[in-house]
Write a protein that holds these residues in place. Structure first.
Motif, PDB file in Angstrom:
ATOM      1  N   SER A 185       0.726  -1.043   0.366  1.00 26.88           N
ATOM      2  CA  SER A 185       0.086  -0.283  -0.175  1.00 26.88           C
ATOM      3  C   SER A 185       1.238   1.588   0.402  1.00 26.88           C
ATOM      4  N   GLU A 186       2.152   1.180   0.476  1.00 27.45           N
ATOM      5  CA  GLU A 186       3.103   2.439   0.588  1.00 27.45           C
ATOM      6  C   GLU A 186       3.889   2.670  -0.903  1.00 27.45           C
ATOM      7  N   ASP A 208     -10.525   6.100  -5.657  1.00 26.37           N
ATOM      8  CA  ASP A 208     -10.962   4.699  -5.688  1.00 26.37           C
ATOM      9  C   ASP A 208     -11.281   4.340  -4.550  1.00 26.37           C
ATOM     10  N   TYR A 209     -11.924   3.716  -4.082  1.00 20.98           N
ATOM     11  CA  TYR A 209     -12.196   2.770  -2.432  1.00 20.98           C
ATOM     12  C   TYR A 209     -11.694   1.848  -3.059  1.00 20.98           C
ATOM     13  N   MET A 216      -8.949  -3.888  -6.584  1.00 24.13           N
ATOM     14  CA  MET A 216      -8.015  -3.448  -5.723  1.00 24.13           C
ATOM     15  C   MET A 216      -8.073  -2.912  -5.202  1.00 24.13           C
ATOM     16  N   LEU A 217      -7.844  -2.971  -3.002  1.00 28.10           N
ATOM     17  CA  LEU A 217      -8.161  -2.124  -2.040  1.00 28.10           C
ATOM     18  C   LEU A 217      -7.211  -0.902  -2.129  1.00 28.10           C
ATOM     19  N   HIS A 240     -18.658   0.574  -4.932  1.00 23.94           N
ATOM     20  CA  HIS A 240     -18.728  -0.773  -4.402  1.00 23.94           C
ATOM     21  C   HIS A 240     -17.981  -1.100  -2.598  1.00 23.94           C
ATOM     22  N   ALA A 241     -18.299   0.020  -2.023  1.00 31.91           N
ATOM     23  CA  ALA A 241     -17.744   0.148  -0.817  1.00 31.91           C
ATOM     24  C   ALA A 241     -19.152  -0.412   0.313  1.00 31.91           C
ATOM     25  N   PRO A 242     -20.677   0.320   0.054  1.00 32.37           N
ATOM     26  CA  PRO A 242     -21.454   0.208   0.952  1.00 32.37           C
ATOM     27  C   PRO A 242     -21.996  -1.692   0.895  1.00 32.37           C
ATOM     28  N   GLY A 243     -21.896  -2.096   1.990  1.00 30.68           N
ATOM     29  CA  GLY A 243     -22.377  -3.591   1.918  1.00 30.68           C
ATOM     30  C   GLY A 243     -20.860  -4.378   2.301  1.00 30.68           C
TER      31      GLY A 243
END
Length: 297
Positions: A185-186, A208-209, A216-217, A240-243
């Motif tokens: 992630s860095e 993007d989340y 990819m997160l 795509h995050a909620p849920g």
């Protein structure tokens, strides 16, 4: 901002958000003994897969959905709730539009706000994430000297929105080029740091989340921190995050956030959340000027 509540989409959006309370109830009780009792290992084996597909959804028998994230899938019980709302509207359209709709809208916002960790003052509904990004972009005054930052994995409609604003205002769209494999992630955060430092005229960044094309997160929190240190407006595309992710929007620190409810929160299509931080809320303007112009966010 409440102009976003117009009478052509309020029924679907309000009922969809209310139906999203199905997911909210499950998440809220996830650590309770009641849930452990309710969802036993045996019931999971019986329910997931073919059984839930045939009994709880309306899919054609020959259709196997491998891409749930594009259009979602509405459970039968949610469809039934939505139809009940639609019929309620049609029984007395005047009663609904003049006296009831705002109450239902606010009640739905309150339910979903608890699910996503937001004050009700900072949250409202839009039709989808695409409506969310263009709402945020059109609420910012751009000049030819300003920049908007995206990346090569940014969802196409988000890219189109940024390019549209650039054509209208003369500002520049910059893009980070991600290549795989990405080691950690860095590395992602460092790409943003470099771009911010190389282009100090960047005024707005779309992050993007969960990347639509790769799943990819993205480590949004440190990127939001970098943006804040440079007075850059941060917009999180959480389509795509909620849920899928546990959200705490008031703690996240971003200026704007949007997320679709029809994908992984199982509401009818045409319902997304739009979050505006108090620091930008007063400057946020709806795309539609309508009857609820002066009724708050």
């Amino acid at each position: 901002m409440s102009d976003i509540i117009n009478r052509s989409n309020i029924t679907l959006a309000a009922s969809a958000a209310a139906c999203g309370f199905v997911l909210y109830s499950l998440l809220k009780s996830k650590n309770s003994e009641q849930k452990k009792e309710f969802v036993s290992q045996n019931s999971i084996k019986r329910k997931f897969g073919k059984d839930i597909r045939e009994n709880d959804f309306c899919y054609d028998h020959h259709l196997f959905i491998l891409d749930h994230g594009s259009y979602g899938g509405v459970p039968k019980q949610v469809l039934k709730a939505m139809i009940n709302y639609v019929e309620k509207v049609e029984r007395n359209p005047f009663q609904w539009n003049l006296r009831e709709v705002l109450h239902h809208w606010r009640a739905s916002v309150a339910r979903v706000a608890e699910l996503v960790g937001s004050s009700t003052d900072n949250l409202t509904f839009v039709l989808n994430a695409t409506a969310g990004v263009i709402t945020a972009l059109r609420s910012v005054k751009f000049s030819p000297n300003d920049g908007i930052l995206i990346n090569n994995l940014t969802y196409p409609s988000m890219q189109y929105a940024a390019n549209e604003i650039a054509q209208e205002t003369g500002c520049t769209v910059y893009s980070i080029e991600f290549t795989f494999p990405i080691r950690n992630s860095e590395e992602v955060v460092e790409k943003y740091r470099q771009m911010f430092d190389e282009h100090p005229n960047i005024k707005f960044v779309i992050i993007d989340y969960i990347v639509s094309s790769t799943a990819m997160l993205i480590p949004v929190k440190p990127i939001i921190k970098l943006a804040k240190e440079r007075n850059i407006i941060s917009f999180i595309d959480g389509a795509h995050a909620p849920g899928q992710l546990e959200l705490r929007l008031d703690e996240l620190g971003c200026d704007y956030f949007t997320g679709n409810m029809h994908k992984w929160a199982f509401t009818p299509r045409g319902c997304a959340i739009f979050y505006a931080n108090p620091s930008v809320r007063s400057q946020t303007r709806s795309l539609i000027v309508s009857h609820y112009r002066y009724n708050g966010f």
